[in-house]
Design a protein around this motif. Structure first.
Motif, mmCIF file in Angstrom:
data_model
loop_
_atom_site.group_PDB
_atom_site.id
_atom_site.type_symbol
_atom_site.label_atom_id
_atom_site.label_comp_id
_atom_site.label_asym_id
_atom_site.label_seq_id
_atom_site.Cartn_x
_atom_site.Cartn_y
_atom_site.Cartn_z
ATOM 1 N N SER A 38 6.377 -0.908 7.568
ATOM 2 C CA SER A 38 5.666 0.127 7.243
ATOM 3 C C SER A 38 6.630 1.327 7.466
ATOM 4 C CB SER A 38 4.220 0.367 7.639
ATOM 5 O OG SER A 38 4.498 0.550 9.114
ATOM 6 N N GLY A 39 6.695 2.508 6.556
ATOM 7 C CA GLY A 39 7.483 3.490 6.857
ATOM 8 C C GLY A 39 7.430 4.533 5.775
ATOM 9 N N LYS A 40 8.231 5.242 5.533
ATOM 10 C CA LYS A 40 8.457 6.303 4.546
ATOM 11 C C LYS A 40 9.462 6.192 3.609
ATOM 12 C CE LYS A 40 11.192 9.499 7.235
ATOM 13 N NZ LYS A 40 11.766 10.773 7.168
ATOM 14 N N ILE A 41 9.693 6.982 2.596
ATOM 15 C CA ILE A 41 10.763 6.874 1.572
ATOM 16 C C ILE A 41 11.999 7.094 2.296
ATOM 17 C CG2 ILE A 41 11.686 8.462 -0.244
ATOM 18 C CD1 ILE A 41 9.466 6.950 -1.361
ATOM 19 N N ASP A 42 13.054 6.429 2.105
ATOM 20 C CA ASP A 42 14.191 6.476 2.816
ATOM 21 C C ASP A 42 15.110 7.825 2.178
ATOM 22 O OD1 ASP A 42 17.013 5.987 3.470
ATOM 23 O OD2 ASP A 42 16.424 3.979 3.690
ATOM 24 N N ASP A 43 15.230 8.444 3.087
ATOM 25 C CA ASP A 43 16.173 9.737 2.993
ATOM 26 C C ASP A 43 17.544 9.582 2.239
ATOM 27 O OD1 ASP A 43 14.021 11.189 3.545
ATOM 28 O OD2 ASP A 43 14.728 11.773 5.881
ATOM 29 N N ASN A 44 18.113 8.475 2.801
ATOM 30 C CA ASN A 44 19.339 8.124 2.199
ATOM 31 C C ASN A 44 19.301 7.763 0.558
ATOM 32 O OD1 ASN A 44 20.724 8.728 4.730
ATOM 33 N ND2 ASN A 44 20.428 6.477 5.502
ATOM 34 N N GLN A 45 18.466 7.080 0.532
ATOM 35 C CA GLN A 45 18.150 6.586 -0.887
ATOM 36 C C GLN A 45 17.852 7.654 -1.953
ATOM 37 O OE1 GLN A 45 15.014 3.493 -0.912
ATOM 38 N NE2 GLN A 45 16.621 1.909 -0.036
ATOM 39 N N ASN A 95 2.659 -11.495 3.753
ATOM 40 C CA ASN A 95 3.578 -10.337 3.920
ATOM 41 C C ASN A 95 2.932 -9.015 3.530
ATOM 42 O OD1 ASN A 95 6.561 -11.444 4.333
ATOM 43 N ND2 ASN A 95 5.823 -12.567 2.596
ATOM 44 N N TYR A 96 3.086 -8.222 4.247
ATOM 45 C CA TYR A 96 2.364 -6.800 4.145
ATOM 46 C C TYR A 96 3.308 -5.681 4.152
ATOM 47 C CZ TYR A 96 -1.769 -9.314 5.471
ATOM 48 O OH TYR A 96 -2.969 -10.155 5.559
ATOM 49 N N SER A 97 3.380 -4.704 3.237
ATOM 50 C CA SER A 97 4.243 -3.554 3.136
ATOM 51 C C SER A 97 3.355 -2.225 2.912
ATOM 52 C CB SER A 97 5.370 -3.792 2.342
ATOM 53 O OG SER A 97 6.177 -4.998 2.339
ATOM 54 N N GLY A 98 3.905 -1.323 3.877
ATOM 55 C CA GLY A 98 3.168 0.126 3.508
ATOM 56 C C GLY A 98 3.963 1.238 3.476
ATOM 57 N N LEU A 99 3.854 2.049 2.532
ATOM 58 C CA LEU A 99 4.641 3.416 2.458
ATOM 59 C C LEU A 99 3.929 4.497 2.867
ATOM 60 C CD1 LEU A 99 7.454 3.922 1.520
ATOM 61 C CD2 LEU A 99 6.722 4.113 -0.783
ATOM 62 N N LEU A 100 4.104 5.122 3.659
ATOM 63 C CA LEU A 100 3.443 6.513 3.891
ATOM 64 C C LEU A 100 4.264 7.584 3.432
ATOM 65 C CD1 LEU A 100 3.417 5.409 7.807
ATOM 66 C CD2 LEU A 100 1.273 5.569 6.102
ATOM 67 N N LEU A 101 3.481 8.706 2.792
ATOM 68 C CA LEU A 101 4.247 9.790 1.973
ATOM 69 C C LEU A 101 3.965 11.057 2.825
ATOM 70 C CD1 LEU A 101 3.101 8.848 -1.695
ATOM 71 C CD2 LEU A 101 4.787 8.113 -0.374
ATOM 72 N N ALA A 124 0.783 -1.318 -0.009
ATOM 73 C CA ALA A 124 -0.115 0.329 -0.057
ATOM 74 C C ALA A 124 0.732 1.241 -0.071
ATOM 75 C CB ALA A 124 -0.950 0.001 1.254
ATOM 76 N N ILE A 125 0.446 2.194 -0.632
ATOM 77 C CA ILE A 125 0.958 3.607 -0.516
ATOM 78 C C ILE A 125 -0.108 4.695 -0.309
ATOM 79 C CG2 ILE A 125 2.219 5.342 -2.081
ATOM 80 C CD1 ILE A 125 3.341 3.094 -3.600
ATOM 81 N N VAL A 126 0.227 5.338 0.887
ATOM 82 C CA VAL A 126 -0.773 6.207 1.440
ATOM 83 C C VAL A 126 -0.444 7.619 1.560
ATOM 84 C CG1 VAL A 126 -2.666 6.389 3.192
ATOM 85 C CG2 VAL A 126 -1.654 4.066 2.873
ATOM 86 N N SER A 127 -1.172 8.445 1.147
ATOM 87 C CA SER A 127 -1.031 9.810 1.393
ATOM 88 C C SER A 127 -1.922 10.717 1.599
ATOM 89 C CB SER A 127 -0.414 10.620 -0.023
ATOM 90 O OG SER A 127 -1.440 10.435 -1.030
ATOM 91 N N ASP A 128 -1.656 12.247 2.192
ATOM 92 C CA ASP A 128 -2.575 13.160 2.617
ATOM 93 C C ASP A 128 -3.399 12.498 4.033
ATOM 94 O OD1 ASP A 128 -2.307 14.574 0.134
ATOM 95 O OD2 ASP A 128 -3.874 13.392 -0.776
ATOM 96 N N ASN A 129 -4.588 12.234 4.118
ATOM 97 C CA ASN A 129 -5.273 12.031 5.338
ATOM 98 C C ASN A 129 -5.994 10.801 5.183
ATOM 99 O OD1 ASN A 129 -4.738 14.505 7.028
ATOM 100 N ND2 ASN A 129 -6.212 15.548 5.577
ATOM 101 N N SER A 130 -5.419 9.870 4.313
ATOM 102 C CA SER A 130 -5.952 8.667 4.155
ATOM 103 C C SER A 130 -5.609 7.600 5.297
ATOM 104 C CB SER A 130 -5.476 8.050 2.535
ATOM 105 O OG SER A 130 -6.297 8.840 1.750
ATOM 106 N N ILE A 131 -6.483 6.415 5.194
ATOM 107 C CA ILE A 131 -6.147 5.557 6.038
ATOM 108 C C ILE A 131 -6.510 4.147 5.422
ATOM 109 C CG2 ILE A 131 -6.937 4.264 8.173
ATOM 110 C CD1 ILE A 131 -7.929 6.805 9.204
#
Length: 428
Positions: free
Chosen positions: A365-372, A332-338, A304-311
């Motif tokens: 679950s997490g956000k875009i990796d700043d190092n990448q 396996n579940y993976s989520g990306l929070l924008l 999943a990729i989620v942004s704004d106020n979405s759940i």
């Protein structure tokens, strides 16, 4: 507040059912209607299922039959060689669908009196709604003796509203697909909203007999005013192989409940899903998988990729019963929070009743990796393109193994358009 919600929704549905039963009454539909009423009187159930509170504030109406031609759909449907079935505003449109074909026998029932595997099902609000308010019960039977190669089945659900801000058109469907005596079949499901403000509710049962291979693709698109609800049941027998891909792209509400029952030996499931959510939307994705026989395998990958106020809420249960020895099951579940306002909740569960199995689950679950991101920027790639590269890297393993090249290109196009319009520069 809960009491008001209960009375409002129940009052609307009671009026709709009263009109519906004049032409479509059956004992089965009446039984489901009474069960639905009981759920709406259950304060704990209403409080637990927050989407009921969301739809409560809208006025619901049954969609009217609309005239439609194939030329109206040229630019929005997949251009594939398949048997086309068009479901428009709650009914199968027989004028433009390929009802008479050599591959599928299609039966349309005005009354809800079909019973398949009902004893296994734990019904919910939306299954009761489909069973009690569907205008037609569709049975698709695949039972071929002399044809070795079968055309794909393309199910197109189209909603035509009027962009009203005052009410939602509601369409309910109840479909059965029975697959037997054929080794391989592909099903495409495509959900299209031509106008805003729509409530779609689909309940489908798929029954696979021995030695059937099924590839099932689903694409759901919409906007911030569309409400999409679906329940899917898969019954696997001996030596079945299901490959399933779901792509669920922003609606106001997406509710999807998939149930898989391994009732035969040596069967296999590969299931991948991608949910993209933005704006102020809500998604509830549920997967229930029950292993009842020997030597079966299941592998699920949900992203999943989620942004704004979405759940987005994921809930998965993998149940291994006592007779299901040598089971190999994983989730396996993976989520990306924008951004910091988006939310992903994941609840995987294992329910195991014998020791001779291999089962596992994983969650990230997490956000875009700043190092990448920094690494790509130092290579001369601008910020937007760097973000898009990382987003596609996140989803690529969901689409790279799709066998149908045309569908793969179309999904790539949908995802590319979604990312190009997405506000991905919100910082935590």
């Amino acid at each position: 507040m809960v009491g008001l919600m209960n009375n409002n929704l129940l009052k609307q549905l009671s009026y709709i059912y009263k009109l519906h039963k004049k032409k479509h009454f059956s004992d089965k539909s009446e039984s489901h209607w009474l069960s639905l009423k009981n759920l709406l009187h259950n304060q704990k159930y209403i409080k637990k299922n927050i989407y009921l509170n969301i739809i409560n504030n809208n006025l619901l109406k049954i969609a009217l039959t609309k005239k439609f031609s194939k030329k109206d759909l040229v630019n929005i449907i997949f251009k594939i060689d398949a048997v086309f079935l068009y479901f428009i505003n709650g009914k199968l449109n027989q004028n433009i669908s390929d009802i008479n074909n050599i591959y599928y026998k299609i039966t349309i029932n005005k009354f809800n009196n079909l019973n398949y595997h009902d004893t296994f099902i734990k019904h919910n609000f939306f299954t009761h709604l489909s069973e009690s308010l569907s205008k037609e019960i569709i049975f698709i039977d695949i039972n071929l003796e002399n044809i070795n190669i079968i055309k794909p089945l393309y199910l197109i659900y189209i909603n035509i509203g009027n962009n009203s801000k005052n009410f939602f058109y509601m369409s309910n469907y109840r479909n059965y697909i029975n697959i037997q005596k054929i080794q391989s079949i592909t099903i495409f499901e495509h959900y299209i909203n031509i106008n805003e403000s729509y409530f779609s509710n689909i309940y489908t049962t798929l029954i696979l007999n021995d030695n059937v291979n099924l590839t099932h693709y689903k694409l759901v698109t919409g906007n911030k005013k569309n409400y999409y609800f679906t329940n899917n049941e898969y019954y696997l027998n001996n030596n079945n192989y299901i490959t399933k891909y779901d792509f669920l792209i922003s609606n106001k509400i997406i509710y999807q409940n998939n149930s898989f029952y391994f009732n035969g030996n040596n069967s296999k499931l590969e299931y991948k899903s991608l949910s993209l959510s933005k704006g102020n939307s809500f998604s509830y994705i549920k997967s229930y998988l029950e292993h009842n026989k020997k030597y079966c395998y299941s592998n699920q990958l949900h992203k999943a990729i989620v942004s704004d106020n979405s759940i987005i809420n994921f809930k998965g249960l993998l149940k291994i019963n006592s007779q299901a020895i040598k089971t190999d099951g994983q989730m396996n579940y993976s989520g990306l929070l924008l951004n910091k306002f988006s939310e992903i909740n994941v609840k995987p569960e294992l329910d195991i009743y014998n020791d001779d199995v291999k089962c596992k689950h994983g969650v990230f679950s997490g956000k875009i990796d700043d190092n990448q991101l920094f690494f790509l920027r130092t290579r001369g790639i601008n910020l937007k393109k760097s973000y898009n590269i990382l987003l596609f890297a996140f989803v690529i393993d969901l689409i790279k193994d799709i066998c149908d090249d045309y569908f793969k290109k179309e999904i790539h196009k949908y995802i590319s358009n979604y990312f190009s319009k997405e506000n991905i520069f919100n910082e935590f």
